[in-house]
Design an enzyme around this catalytic site. Structure first.
Site, PDB file in Angstrom:
ATOM      1  CG  LEU A  73      17.041 -58.225  16.573  1.00  0.00           C
ATOM      2  CD1 LEU A  73      16.454 -58.731  17.870  1.00  0.00           C
ATOM      3  CD2 LEU A  73      16.267 -58.798  15.410  1.00  0.00           C
ATOM      4  CB  SER A  74      18.433 -51.362  14.594  1.00  0.00           C
ATOM      5  OG  SER A  74      18.742 -51.727  13.280  1.00  0.00           O
ATOM      6  CE  LYS A  75      15.518 -48.033  11.378  1.00  0.00           C
ATOM      7  NZ  LYS A  75      16.298 -47.906  12.617  1.00  0.00           N
ATOM      8  CB  SER A  76      13.196 -56.584  12.807  1.00  0.00           C
ATOM      9  OG  SER A  76      14.508 -56.955  13.147  1.00  0.00           O
TER      10      SER A  76
END
Ligand code: GLU
Ligand code: ZN
Length: 311
Positions: free
Chosen positions: A246-249
């Site tokens: 989920l790092s970018k979301s």
């Protein structure tokens, strides 16, 4: 040098449980870091312990002006009250330098001006292992350089993680001689975190799984600096339903200061500690009081990631 715990700041004894939340002020607080904050808070408070906040703002390139204050205001709006004064790592350079010197006095430190691309190997993901090029050079570099720790005499470490069980890593094999002081003149995270966990008398580090593989490096530095080793508990990472990081979301979505009750209820559900229905919309302080009373690390045993449900 002995950087053993110093509890004079809060005047307590070394037997009290003390946890910490140590965000890097690189932006607003996001779901993944709020989960770490809540987990470490519940763990400390349930034991009647202390919980402190440390702002890890030594990485000048990544520090965003105003982010630290924004993170603190967000913690407040979630009812996450910390003990004592917030410690800012940018004020602690002398202590990190003293630790570097203590390692140097043991012959464990050497200068390195290698470009990162020079040793980036075909290894899978994560950090490239530094092969120790500069260990034997007789003339120190004249240009900007980093300082590295010689890891050749390091034993393999097994971390008895309170949630994840045993995690073993041979630091010399896995990462090699890692950086203690960066080429840009700032201390490295590994050194600063070890010095400050000791300085602040942290008994329990509770943080995200993404840092589990950093822990053997930190255990090695604790041994070399004669600092006590805290206990460690690594919390699961949030994942998208399709299993991607989920790092970018979602994990990276900033959490709102308003709607704190709904977000906190969601975080507690993710931590396998759902609130009873009548507390779903209660004030964050009330929600936390319930969660503190019911905190049970067994519910997270071996849980490495949590899929975020739809909606
Ligand atoms: N400052 C680090 C981060 O935000 C966390 C350090 C730690 O918990 O040890 O990722
Ligand atoms: Zn080098």
């Amino acid at each position: 040098m002995n950087v053993a715990r110093n509890n004079t700041a809060t005047g307590t004894t070394a037997t009290v449980k003390r946890g910490r939340f140590a965000p890097s002020p690189t932006g607003r607080l996001h779901a993944g870091s709020l989960l770490a904050a809540v987990g470490s808070y519940l763990d400390a408070r349930q034991a009647g312990g202390e919980w402190i906040v440390r702002i890890e703002d030594i990485d000048r390139d990544r520090t965003v002006p105003g982010a630290a204050d924004d993170i603190l205001r967000t913690l407040e709006s979630y009812g996450l009250e910390w003990d004592g004064a917030v410690l800012y790592q940018h004020t602690r350079t002398d202590a990190y330098r003293a630790a570097l010197e203590a390692l140097r006095a043991q012959g464990l430190v050497y200068a390195c001006d290698c470009a990162r691309r020079a040793y980036r190997s075909a290894g899978q993901g994560g950090e490239a292992r530094y092969p120790g090029h500069c260990r034997h050079r007789t003339h120190p570099p004249t240009t900007a350089h980093a300082w590295r720790l010689d890891t050749r005499t390091a034993p393999p470490y097994t971390i008895a993680d309170r949630l994840q069980g045993n995690y073993t890593q041979d630091v010399a094999q896995a990462v090699g001689d890692f950086v203690l002081w960066r080429k840009d003149g700032w201390p490295a995270y590994q050194l600063a975190v070890v010095v400050d966990d000791a300085h602040q008398g942290i008994s329990d580090v509770v943080r995200g799984m993404d840092l589990l593989d950093n822990t053997p490096r930190q255990r090695l530095l604790q041994d070399r600096l004669q600092a006590p080793a805290p206990r460690y508990a690594h919390l699961p990472l949030l994942r998208d339903r399709d299993g991607s990081k989920l790092s970018k979301s979602t994990q990276a979505l900033p959490v709102a200061k308003h709607a704190a009750s709904a977000t906190l209820a969601w975080i507690l559900r993710m931590l396998q500690h759902p609130l009873p229905d009548d507390l779903g919309a209660a004030a964050p302080r009330e929600q936390l009081a319930y969660a503190v009373a019911h905190w049970d690390t067994h519910r997270l045993a071996g849980v490495r990631e949590i899929s975020v449900p739809a909606g």
